[in-house]
Design an enzyme around this catalytic site. Sequence first.
Site, PDB file in Angstrom:
ATOM      1  N   LYS A 183       7.072  -4.122   8.047  1.00 16.63           N
ATOM      2  CA  LYS A 183       7.751  -4.432   6.715  1.00 16.63           C
ATOM      3  C   LYS A 183       7.323  -5.196   5.970  1.00 16.63           C
ATOM      4  CE  LYS A 183      12.340  -4.602   4.787  1.00 16.63           C
ATOM      5  NZ  LYS A 183      14.060  -4.552   5.053  1.00 16.63           N
ATOM      6  N   LYS A 199       6.552   0.155   5.458  1.00 15.57           N
ATOM      7  CA  LYS A 199       7.469   0.158   4.477  1.00 15.57           C
ATOM      8  C   LYS A 199       6.859  -0.865   3.356  1.00 15.57           C
ATOM      9  CE  LYS A 199      12.107  -0.847   3.198  1.00 15.57           C
ATOM     10  NZ  LYS A 199      13.248  -1.646   3.746  1.00 15.57           N
TER      11      LYS A 199
END
Length: 330
Positions: free
Chosen positions: A200, A255
């Site tokens: 992330k 992400k």
Amino acid sequence: MKRRYPNTRARRLRVNTSIRDLVSESSLKSSDLIQPIFLMDGKNKKQKIKTMPDIERLSIDNAIKEIKKLRNFGIGAIALFPCIEKKLKSSNAAEAFNANGLVQRAIKEIKERVGDITIISDVALDPYTSHGQDGLLSKKGEILNDETIEVLSKQAISHAQAGADIVAPSDMMDGRIKKIRTELENNSFKNTIILSYAAKYSSNFYGPFRDAVGSQKNLGSSKKDTYQMDSRNTNEALKEVELDINEGADIVMVKPGLPYLDIVREIKNKFNIPIFIYQVSGEYSMIKAATKNGWLNEQEIVMEALACMKRSGANAIITYYAKNVLEWMR
Ligand code: PBG
């Protein structure tokens, strides 16, 4: 007759849709899509989100109506994100593991009333902290790792207790997968899946989401750079994925999506684990803005972006466009 150049005509395999479909190397199915749902308290409530046109926060009753529709369209999974009332936010984020909290109630009701749909719950403290960070803060303003994972594991257990199929830690604290896996096992949640947001990145593409869950104002100009990853790095992502697999993750997430597909491919090549992509709020809002202006064709651009994500090696995609795509696919 003499054979003339070219000997190989690559265009043969592009001659019509049927041929192109037969030789396509990846494909997007309705069951690959996960719809995020923003929840709010109250009855029969809907609230527009300024920075995310056509997406609304829904009270649990309205969310259930929406999820039933999605289920009929063939969607397999949803991801829940709460926007809780300001008075419930605190510096210790205790509301995060309240058995009667908004998310916990939603999970229970969805399981009772919709049944056959996979529920992914977000494990992170940012909707619950008065400062909008994903972890607890020291007096000096540092994010406290070990103290935070204690709260995260309580939050994950409360979701599992409510009936979540997949808990998804999106906080990027160190050691949280092991802690959550251990607590799940200790509490006999042997089949609760952990989807780790392993890679992330600290991204400006999350801006509209922070508006949606109401953490933007609390966060102010603070960044999440001391726990989310640096956009310039690849090896770091591989290290995070390896750590999370060893700690007990079942699935890993990358992400944001489109700007980070090289990371998906690297993970795919090196590890034997399912990979999900989150096409995040900023990606959604960029496409929305351009298409609302008539500068791009919405359906074509969305289908292309999602196809690219599948090509990069993703098994499934969390996207605010899931519902639209299901409609387009019909
Ligand atoms: C927070 C969380 C974020 C998103 C999902 N979970 C935002 C953040 O890290 O600040 C972003 C999703 C999106 O932008 O659509 N734990």
